[in-house]
Enzyme design. Structure first.
Site, PDB file in Angstrom:
ATOM      1  N   LYS A 153    -162.912  18.129 -36.727  1.00  0.00           N
ATOM      2  CA  LYS A 153    -161.998  16.997 -36.892  1.00  0.00           C
ATOM      3  C   LYS A 153    -162.001  16.578 -38.348  1.00  0.00           C
ATOM      4  O   LYS A 153    -162.973  16.802 -39.068  1.00  0.00           O
ATOM      5  CB  LYS A 153    -162.472  15.808 -36.036  1.00  0.00           C
ATOM      6  CG  LYS A 153    -161.371  14.846 -35.672  1.00  0.00           C
ATOM      7  CD  LYS A 153    -160.547  15.386 -34.526  1.00  0.00           C
ATOM      8  CE  LYS A 153    -159.472  14.429 -34.079  1.00  0.00           C
ATOM      9  NZ  LYS A 153    -158.839  14.880 -32.831  1.00  0.00           N
TER      10      LYS A 153
HETATM   11  P1  NAD Z   1    -149.927   8.220 -32.522  1.00  0.00           P
HETATM   12  O1  NAD Z   1    -150.235   7.744 -33.889  1.00  0.00           O
HETATM   13  O2  NAD Z   1    -148.709   9.040 -32.291  1.00  0.00           O
HETATM   14  O3  NAD Z   1    -149.813   6.948 -31.531  1.00  0.00           O
HETATM   15  C1  NAD Z   1    -150.825   5.991 -31.428  1.00  0.00           C
HETATM   16  C2  NAD Z   1    -150.282   4.817 -30.589  1.00  0.00           C
HETATM   17  O4  NAD Z   1    -151.348   3.885 -30.379  1.00  0.00           O
HETATM   18  C3  NAD Z   1    -149.160   4.042 -31.272  1.00  0.00           C
HETATM   19  O5  NAD Z   1    -148.202   3.644 -30.313  1.00  0.00           O
HETATM   20  C4  NAD Z   1    -149.885   2.811 -31.832  1.00  0.00           C
HETATM   21  O6  NAD Z   1    -149.043   1.672 -32.000  1.00  0.00           O
HETATM   22  C5  NAD Z   1    -150.919   2.584 -30.740  1.00  0.00           C
HETATM   23  N1  NAD Z   1    -152.052   1.775 -31.202  1.00  0.00           N
HETATM   24  C6  NAD Z   1    -152.712   1.878 -32.376  1.00  0.00           C
HETATM   25  N2  NAD Z   1    -153.657   0.929 -32.455  1.00  0.00           N
HETATM   26  C7  NAD Z   1    -153.606   0.241 -31.301  1.00  0.00           C
HETATM   27  C8  NAD Z   1    -154.333  -0.859 -30.794  1.00  0.00           C
HETATM   28  N3  NAD Z   1    -155.297  -1.444 -31.496  1.00  0.00           N
HETATM   29  N4  NAD Z   1    -154.007  -1.325 -29.568  1.00  0.00           N
HETATM   30  C9  NAD Z   1    -153.015  -0.757 -28.841  1.00  0.00           C
HETATM   31  N5  NAD Z   1    -152.283   0.291 -29.276  1.00  0.00           N
HETATM   32  C10 NAD Z   1    -152.570   0.775 -30.487  1.00  0.00           C
HETATM   33  O7  NAD Z   1    -151.236   8.972 -32.024  1.00  0.00           O
HETATM   34  P2  NAD Z   1    -151.351  10.049 -30.871  1.00  0.00           P
HETATM   35  O8  NAD Z   1    -151.236  11.401 -31.471  1.00  0.00           O
HETATM   36  O9  NAD Z   1    -150.474   9.642 -29.734  1.00  0.00           O
HETATM   37  O10 NAD Z   1    -152.890   9.885 -30.475  1.00  0.00           O
HETATM   38  C11 NAD Z   1    -153.331   8.856 -29.583  1.00  0.00           C
HETATM   39  C12 NAD Z   1    -154.708   9.209 -29.049  1.00  0.00           C
HETATM   40  O11 NAD Z   1    -154.634  10.467 -28.388  1.00  0.00           O
HETATM   41  C13 NAD Z   1    -155.811   9.382 -30.100  1.00  0.00           C
HETATM   42  O12 NAD Z   1    -157.041   8.979 -29.518  1.00  0.00           O
HETATM   43  C14 NAD Z   1    -155.823  10.866 -30.350  1.00  0.00           C
HETATM   44  O13 NAD Z   1    -157.077  11.315 -30.857  1.00  0.00           O
HETATM   45  C15 NAD Z   1    -155.589  11.357 -28.943  1.00  0.00           C
HETATM   46  N6  NAD Z   1    -155.077  12.729 -28.835  1.00  0.00           N
HETATM   47  C16 NAD Z   1    -153.936  13.114 -29.458  1.00  0.00           C
HETATM   48  C17 NAD Z   1    -153.464  14.396 -29.276  1.00  0.00           C
HETATM   49  C18 NAD Z   1    -152.168  14.875 -29.869  1.00  0.00           C
HETATM   50  O14 NAD Z   1    -151.748  15.987 -29.543  1.00  0.00           O
HETATM   51  N7  NAD Z   1    -151.477  14.065 -30.665  1.00  0.00           N
HETATM   52  C19 NAD Z   1    -154.189  15.312 -28.505  1.00  0.00           C
HETATM   53  C20 NAD Z   1    -155.353  14.887 -27.864  1.00  0.00           C
HETATM   54  C21 NAD Z   1    -155.779  13.582 -28.034  1.00  0.00           C
END
Ligand code: NAD
Length: 437
Positions: free
Chosen positions: A127
């Site tokens: 990561k």
């Molecule tokens: P992203 O940046 O696209 O979206 C994040 C979302 O969370 C946004 O809507 C944001 O407004 C919201 N957010 C941020 N802080 C917040 C808070 N304090 N309270 C409530 N909402 C809040 O990110 P993503 O890619 O969707 O990733 C989200 C999670 O999923 C992370 O934990 C990431 O590690 C995990 N993840 C992502 C992927 C991927 O393919 N993108 C894969 C596996 C896991």
């Protein structure tokens, strides 16, 4: 006398509690390690292998000077951690966020090791992250930051050694800059050095939706296991980004009723179901859900404790803790985010009979299709979206059943079973490979 894994686990837990400055419950590395310890004891893991799995292989911290649009030079701090490469190249996203720390990146790297092993793709865990506020930076500043960060960690990157992907606040655009910077350094195009690229650059069809689609598949399987219908099941989703918005749309497309969504600005509830296209349009136009008025406003805490069938925390870590776990009323939690539940909260949820699909399984659709992207890049042959989705479906269903079977056979939670399955697979490879030197 040889040390046992049980004694090692007891010693490590004492050290952790004594040495951390942040609250133990919310330290992401401690949260990961607590689960690892639980599974290690269940597996009666060889103490030597336990010592290897407890530590990241490599932790790199770099200073990233960037000339800002004002002409001033700012210096950001970035990290890249490779937790384990026994099963294949390190694999894991790059996060741009003010809360990025070495502890957080190390925990996320380890989670990637377990996630890749749960779905049985030939990658290890890694990561990266840069401590910055991407929302206050211009596209030019973000590009310079990305390129300088990539060049600072470039010695460890490569399709056979460490392959980044998008994570919180990074996207296809950022991956294109990483791919280009790496390619410029080695003198030819290397699409397989990152996944989650734009399709025109060798990205995979279906990758953008893969994590959310995987959440839908895992939730569908969990509902069926619990004898509940997907059609009409009520769902609340925290996080309306790449994972949350797609998971919500996929679940709704499969017949569920998404009654609440939330993001960093707050949450909204509508008992009749949220119009997700409308909400996505609002976010495209305004950046967040702030001001979206097609329902009742809620706080994020209210969203997490709604009386729904399924809760999908898909934003950040540590949102379900000892502070609110007892008030969670959802029957099933599908962890779209990495680490949304603390180890202490696990015990409360288990005692209350909440069925938790752990992050290392629930959100593994993303890395699964990242693997498909890497395979397509290396073969120089692109798959159809239908083929990608069929293989994702097959992988998620098989992995869900593997974890569920182990959880039933050993009478442990889905989380402990997920860790046990993953650790057993990684440990088996270490045993076969032996220790070099
Ligand atoms: P992203 O940046 O696209 O979206 C994040 C979302 O969370 C946004 O809507 C944001 O407004 C919201 N957010 C941020 N802080 C917040 C808070 N304090 N309270 C409530 N909402 C809040 O990110 P993503 O890619 O969707 O990733 C989200 C999670 O999923 C992370 O934990 C990431 O590690 C995990 N993840 C992502 C992927 C991927 O393919 N993108 C894969 C596996 C896991």
């Amino acid at each position: 006398m040889m040390t046992t894994t049980n004694a090692l686990v007891r010693g490590r837990t004492r050290d952790l509690r004594a040495n951390r400055s942040v609250p133990h419950e919310e330290n992401p590395f401690d949260a990961m390690a607590a689960r690892l310890d639980r599974a290690a004891v269940q597996l009666d893991l060889d103490p030597g292998i336990y010592r290897i799995l407890r530590q990241p292989e490599r932790q790199l911290t770099v200073a990233i000077p960037v000339r800002m649009d004002s002409g001033e030079i700012e210096v950001f701090t970035g990290h890249r951690v490779v937790h384990n490469t026994a099963r294949g190249p390190g694999k894991g996203g790059i996060r741009f966020d003010t809360r990025v720390s070495l502890d957080e990146v190390s925990a996320l790297a380890a989670w990637m090791t377990w996630k890749c092993a749960v779905v049985d793709v030939p990658f290890g865990g890694a990561k990266g992250g840069v401590s910055c506020d991407p929302f206050s930076m211009s596209p030019g500043e973000l590009e310079r930051l990305t390129r300088r960060y990539t060049s600072a960690i470039i010695d460890g990157l490569g399709p056979d050694s460490d392959v980044p992907a998008p994570d919180v606040n990074t996207n296809e655009r950022v991956m294109a800059w990483v791919m280009d910077t790496y390619s410029m350094h080695v003198g030819h195009s290397v699409p397989a050095v990152v996944t989650g690229k734009p399709v025109a650059l060798g990205g995979s069809l279906g990758r953008r939706e893969a994590t959310g689609r995987g959440c839908m598949i895992a939730t569908r399987e969990a509902l069926a296991h619990r004898g509940m219908a997907l059609k009409g099941a009520t769902v609340a989703v925290q996080g309306f980004g790449n994972v949350g918005a797609v998971a919500a749309a996929q679940l709704s497309g499969a017949g569920a009723r998404v009654v609440a969504i939330g993001d960093v600005s707050g949450a909204v509830y509508n008992a009749r179901g949220i119009n997700l296209e409308d909400a996505a349009e609002w976010v495209r136009a305004h950046g967040t859900l702030d001001g979206y008025a097609e329902g009742t406003s809620l706080t994020n805490d209210e969203l997490l404790t709604l009386d729904v069938d399924v809760l999908v925390p898909a934003a950040l870590e540590n949102v379900i803790t000892t502070r609110n776990a007892a008030r969670v009323r959802a029957k099933i939690i599908c962890e779209g985010a990495n680490g949304p539940t603390t180890a202490e909260a696990d015990e409360i949820l288990d005692a209350n009979g909440v069925f938790v699909i752990p992050d290392i399984l629930a959100n593994a659709g993303g890395v699964t299709v990242s693997y498909f992207e890497w395979v397509q890049n290396r073969a120089g042959y692109a798959w159809t979206e239908q083929l990608v989705n069929e293989r994702l479906e097959e992988t998620m269903v098989r992995s869900f059943r593997d974890v569920l079977d182990l959880s039933r056979n050993r009478q442990v939670s889905m989380r402990t079973a997920g860790y046990m399955l993953a650790m057993r697979r990684v440990a088996a490879v270490h045993e076969l490979r032996g220790v070099y030197a």
